[in-house]
Design a protein around this motif. Structure first.
Motif: not given
Length: 448
Positions: A317-319, A326-329, A363-366
């Motif tokens: 997710i950082g990449w 970032i909100g949509k991700l 997904t959750l931690q990311g």
């Protein structure tokens, strides 16, 4: 809101519209992110070590689950205090001294816990450890965001957040060996020793934030700022910009100023809901895996696989956030996690349970790790540690409630899918609030 506040492409260490013209990593930036990532691993270590020593401590001191719950809550309460009371001082005294103070508190609490001989003393020391941890998380997250290369803040925060599941996995592997061999007290002392060893390295190597130096302007700020700028290849400043509200400790009302209010409320709602889901899954996933049909041994594996997925999710997710909202991700990751939660509630083979556990962690931690990037984007340097600290502190309220609600639902022996549905829906709502916070931030910048 001034247009000079950091966006995803502007660097937070710059003033009055100046921008960094390169996104390359310098040795100093790599060093800061690496140190902060190791520090963040202490959070994962602390969470997992308590889960592993709990059975041995309960047997040794002849205490029940209710008493253990008080001990766990003491640590979480300490984290809340650290986030909302101590971390804001990083916006007036500096990131570096508050990080060092937090490490000292955590070391004393962890080592002292290993020598405690009563539940009362142990709980007090766990609270002290929590204060250190809560303070650390907000302060180092601000440092990472402020030292990231241009357009690479979310990637840097993703790397930083990967420290948490790495610390959790490593601690689990070590604790399995050390608790039977040396006892639970020695294991706690060993955890404190790690913090103690880390302390002199942080003191010697971790610099102050350039953004803090140029916004708060302590004595010698220009010379120190330009020295750090040279090490990162940034252009030097001939003079410091106008001083930003020097000397005053940021207050909650600063985060609720008209230009920040809607974004702050949306961020708090999102972190509260997602913290509750994260701590429910983290605390109960081995037990849930057993309820879903696995053996006790395989259930423990699900927890490790969950944290491994978190490492990969944080980095991915950082990449992705380098070029995407970032909100949509966050909303996308949380929606996928909600679907996987409903899948995990079904009776699956061992391979599919572990694969789903990996997906849950991914997904959750990311998605959760991206809140640090979102918070850093929302707030200017003068209140950044306060903004991150309050967001995490509000979230800790959800962290306390989530496992309790989950435990009550599991104790009621409801169908597992109902229990997961009770957390999947708030997680989707949390993603929606993250999108709203991100949009409010963009509007506050574009309107000016």
């Amino acid at each position: 809101m001034s247009a000079t506040l950091p966006t995803n492409d502007a660097h937070p260490g710059l003033q009055q519209g100046e921008r960094v013209h390169t996104s390359r990593w310098t040795p100093l930036q790599i060093l800061v992110v690496a140190i902060c990532t190791v520090i963040n691993a202490l959070d994962g270590m602390d969470l997992l070590i308590m889960s592993y020593i709990a059975p041995a401590m309960a047997a040794d001191w002849h205490v029940g689950f209710a008493t253990l719950g008080v001990v766990f809550s003491a640590g979480l309460a300490g984290m809340l205090v650290g986030c909302v009371v101590v971390a804001p001082f990083a916006d007036t005294l500096g990131r570096r001294p508050i990080v060092l103070l937090a490490l000292i508190l955590m070391t004393i609490g962890a080592v002292g816990s290993g020598f405690a001989n009563s539940i009362g003393v142990f709980s007090a020391l766990r609270a002290l450890t929590g204060i250190g941890l809560g303070t650390l998380l907000a302060s180092v997250a601000a440092l990472v965001s402020e030292y990231a290369p241009a357009g690479r803040r979310s990637l840097a925060v993703g790397i930083f957040q990967a420290g948490y599941p790495i610390g959790a996995v490593a601690t689990g592997l070590v604790a399995i060996v050390t608790i039977p061999a040396f006892g639970w007290k020695a294991t706690l002392i060993g955890a404190g020793a790690i913090s103690a060893v880390l302390l002199p390295f942080v003191w010697a190597l971790l610099p102050e934030s350039v953004a803090f130096l140029e916004s708060r302007q302590p004595a010698g700020a220009l010379a120190l700022s330009n020295s750090l700028r040279r090490r990162m290849g940034w252009s030097e400043l001939p003079a410091l910009p106008p001083r930003a509200m020097a000397g005053n400790l940021p207050k909650p009302r600063d985060l609720l100023a008209p230009e920040l209010r809607q974004a702050t409320i949306a961020l708090w709602a999102s972190t509260f809901l997602s913290f509750g889901v994260l701590y429910f899954v983290t605390s109960w996933i081995p037990k849930i895996a057993v309820v879903a049909g696995l053996s006790q041994a395989n259930g423990l594996w699900s927890g490790s696989i969950f944290n491994l997925g978190g490492v990969i999710g944080d980095l991915v997710i950082g990449w992705l956030a380098v070029r995407r909202s970032i909100g949509k991700l966050i909303a996308l990751f949380f929606t996928l996690c909600a679907v996987l939660m409903m899948v995990f509630a079904q009776h699956l083979s061992l391979a599919f349970v572990l694969l789903t556990a990996f997906g849950l962690g991914f997904t959750l931690q990311g998605g959760f790790s991206a809140f640090y990037s979102l918070s850093a984007q929302l707030y200017p340097a003068r209140v950044r540690s306060s903004g991150i600290g309050w967001a995490v502190g509000i979230g800790r309220g959800g962290a306390i409630i989530g496992p309790m609600v989950g435990g009550a639902l599991l104790a009621a022996k409801l169908p597992l899918w109902i229990t997961f549905a009770c957390f999947a829906v708030p997680l989707i709502v949390a993603g929606w609030f993250a999108v709203l916070a991100s949009r409010m931030r963009q509007l506050s910048v574009s309107d000016n």
